[in-house]
Design an enzyme around this catalytic site. Structure first.
Site, PDB file in Angstrom:
ATOM      1  N   PRO A 279       0.825  -1.214   0.000  1.00  0.00           N
ATOM      2  CA  PRO A 279       0.000   0.000   0.000  1.00  0.00           C
ATOM      3  C   PRO A 279       0.857   1.261   0.000  1.00  0.00           C
ATOM      4  O   PRO A 279       0.900   2.021   0.959  1.00  0.00           O
ATOM      5  CB  PRO A 279      -0.810  -0.139   1.291  1.00  0.00           C
ATOM      6  CG  PRO A 279       0.117  -0.892   2.212  1.00  0.00           C
ATOM      7  CD  PRO A 279       0.893  -1.843   1.333  1.00  0.00           C
ATOM      8  N   LYS A 280       1.527   1.510  -1.127  1.00  0.00           N
ATOM      9  CA  LYS A 280       2.555   2.547  -1.192  1.00  0.00           C
ATOM     10  C   LYS A 280       2.034   3.846  -1.786  1.00  0.00           C
ATOM     11  O   LYS A 280       1.254   3.842  -2.743  1.00  0.00           O
ATOM     12  CB  LYS A 280       3.753   2.045  -2.014  1.00  0.00           C
ATOM     13  CG  LYS A 280       4.460   0.845  -1.400  1.00  0.00           C
ATOM     14  CD  LYS A 280       5.681   0.437  -2.204  1.00  0.00           C
ATOM     15  CE  LYS A 280       6.475  -0.642  -1.482  1.00  0.00           C
ATOM     16  NZ  LYS A 280       7.717  -0.993  -2.186  1.00  0.00           N
ATOM     17  N   LYS A 281       2.509   4.949  -1.214  1.00  0.00           N
ATOM     18  CA  LYS A 281       2.245   6.294  -1.718  1.00  0.00           C
ATOM     19  C   LYS A 281       3.558   7.064  -1.721  1.00  0.00           C
ATOM     20  O   LYS A 281       4.520   6.663  -1.054  1.00  0.00           O
ATOM     21  CB  LYS A 281       1.225   7.018  -0.834  1.00  0.00           C
ATOM     22  CG  LYS A 281      -0.109   6.320  -0.716  1.00  0.00           C
ATOM     23  CD  LYS A 281      -1.055   7.068   0.218  1.00  0.00           C
ATOM     24  CE  LYS A 281      -1.593   8.329  -0.398  1.00  0.00           C
ATOM     25  NZ  LYS A 281      -2.651   8.942   0.446  1.00  0.00           N
TER      26      LYS A 281
END
Length: 561
Positions: free
Chosen positions: A172-174
């Site tokens: 779940p990368k930003k």
């Protein structure tokens, strides 16, 4: 009689002008013709030789590691990280808050209130380069009783591992700006999101060694991610729990000691969603690590959602029935049509070589006879996406029915949210860089830098000559064709589609044209110069409002015959 004669002359001149200008934008001259005359023209030209088909075959598509085809964002794995350095703070939080963010069938590991906030520095990683990350991890248990770490949210300062992490394993990368290091006697970590500091932590430097076996066990502990990839209609195409386990190639050191942690409220980087009630310990580790591919632990689309035992837990229906993007705690984008207001275009049209075009086009389409390319700088803001600048390379092409498309070869943006939205929903071949355009006195100037290296620069005269708004509308109305390729957790292609995207509710505010110039420089990761400039045909400056709706599948490479 004289009045009627003058009116006819005016009509013929205006129609001729519109046709010539439309051709200059890359449209066929019959765009204003009746269907009968259009049919006659098709019959009269049916015996003429057509440009060759594109050379991008199904076999080439299914062999891709990622997009863009011209310059993939990441290679195939496994991926090795030399001198991977960890700073991890374990702390206690509220157990009811933990249950709300852990997806069933996972359950928080007893006592149910322990969370880890971590910083990781990776100075040398296969295919990704040098970058840092920060995020939240929750110890959990699978239905089989396996102890596993669930990744809740992560923030990175490098786009290729964001794309690979999301698309392969469902990390779940930003995009954020994490930073960890050692200053005198302190190990520290910070996280900045959109210029606001949202987390910082400190611990003492190398006070107490962690036994080697204990450290290796913690590094090798399996982890799990919730992978969600939307379909072109915004519904979930992939909804899975993906398991993976790191491999330790060379263990170097591990220490623990007193630590402190501060988490700050932020709507798009909610590090404080699980607030710190008591810090347990800090750990500082260094090792060479390999990240292999993962395996499917649970597929939510293969199971009918059942009422959860714990109504406060994150249920399968929450995951499948809602339109969600990763990370669920603060999605990178909204799954809905996006209104793009006051969108400014600077477009340069030029001729290139036939060989350059057919090499990258899918075999379902052909380039136009004129061998045209558009490069365009776009300045925009969109609902759910924010403000950003964008650079596109588009190839006008037609399929066997004569339908006109703009095939998107590569796009470079300066904001992560529209990059992930474009890649995951529509298959737009997007990467992170620094495009910008502006008006400097009497000149419209567009510039594109990738990793601080100039790769493209274009200019045109400012408001030199008005275009007909109808011409600009037709240019913007041509559907875009994108190649969407998403791998599964084993690195094999899971989604392979040609996606058609047609803008709606187009409202052209201003439109101008003039002579233009364009310079391209070679770059390994932004190879715009692979389409050499043979002759620049003109520049266009357009301001408009439009709607980016859901897409449609033009071709599914994995569909059963």
């Amino acid at each position: 009689v004289l009045t009627a004669y003058m009116f006819c002359i005016h009509f013929v001149k205006r129609r001729t002008s519109l046709l010539s200008r439309t051709q200059s934008l890359g449209f066929p001259a019959n765009i204003f013709s009746s269907s009968k005359s259009f049919q006659n023209q098709k019959n009269s030209t049916s015996t003429q030789a057509k440009p060759p088909r594109g050379q991008l075959t199904k076999e080439k598509v299914l062999s891709l590691s990622s997009t863009p085809f011209l310059s993939p964002s990441y290679p195939r794995g496994p991926y090795t990280f030399l001198n991977r350095e960890y700073f991890i703070v374990s702390y206690e939080t509220d157990p009811e808050l933990v249950r709300k963010v852990v997806p069933l069938p996972l359950k928080p590991a007893p006592p149910g209130n322990v969370v880890m906030y971590e910083w990781i520095r990776m100075p040398d990683s296969t295919g990704f380069g040098s970058y840092e990350e920060s995020g939240t991890v929750i110890p959990c248990i699978t239905p089989d009783g396996e102890e596993i770490n669930y990744t809740l949210q992560m923030f990175l300062d490098c786009e290729p591992p964001i794309a690979a992490g999301r698309e392969i394993w469902g990390f779940p990368k930003k995009y954020g700006e994490p930073k960890m290091g050692t200053l005198r006697d302190t190990v520290y970590g910070k996280l900045v999101y959109d210029d606001v500091e949202v987390a910082n932590g400190t611990m003492v430097y190398k006070h107490k060694k962690i036994p080697v076996e204990q450290a290796l066990k913690s590094l090798r502990k399996p982890s799990v991610n919730l992978k969600i990839i939307p379909d072109v209609d915004f519904k979930p195409k992939v909804a899975q729990l993906v398991r993976y386990a790191l491999q330790v190639e060379d263990f170097k050191f591990a220490y623990e000691g007193p630590a402190r942690l501060n988490l700050v409220h932020h709507i798009n980087a909610p590090t404080s969603q699980l607030p710190v009630r008591r810090v347990i310990t800090g750990r500082h580790l260094l090792a060479d690590i390999t990240l292999p591919y993962g395996r499917l632990l649970h597929n939510y689309l293969d199971h009918s959602p059942q009422p959860p035992e714990d109504p406060t837990a994150l249920s399968p229906s929450d995951i499948v029935q809602r339109k969600n993007a990763m990370p669920l705690l603060a999605p990178s984008y909204i799954l809905a049509p996006s209104s793009l207001d006051n969108r400014e275009y600077f477009v340069v049209k030029y001729r290139t070589t036939r060989e350059a075009l057919v090499r990258v086009l899918p075999e379902q389409v052909r380039p136009l006879e004129e061998d045209l390319v558009y490069v365009q700088w776009i300045k925009t803001s969109g609902t759910g996406l924010g403000d950003y600048d964008k650079f596109d390379v588009l190839i006008p092409c037609t399929d066997d029915s004569g339908k006109l498309f703009h095939y998107s070869v590569i796009s470079i943006l300066n904001s992560s949210s529209p990059i992930t939205a474009g890649r995951e929903i529509y298959g737009q071949p997007q990467k992170f860089g620094h495009p910008q355009f502006s008006v400097k006195r009497d000149t419209v100037t567009g510039e594109l830098d990738y990793c601080n290296i100039r790769v493209a620069q274009g200019t045109m005269r400012y408001k030199n000559r008005k275009m007909e708004k109808e011409e600009a509308d037709r240019f913007l109305s041509v559907p875009q064709l994108n190649l969407k390729v998403i791998p599964d957790c084993q690195g094999n292609v899971e989604i392979a589609q040609l996606v058609e995207l047609k803008h709606e509710n187009i409202e052209v505010k201003t439109a101008y044209e003039s002579p233009a110039s364009l310079e391209l420089w070679a770059h390994a990761n932004a190879p715009i110069s692979d389409f050499p400039v043979v002759h620049v045909l003109g520049g266009y400056s357009i301001t408009c409002n439009l709607l980016m709706p859901h897409g449609s599948v033009y071709l599914d490479y994995l569909a059963k015959d």
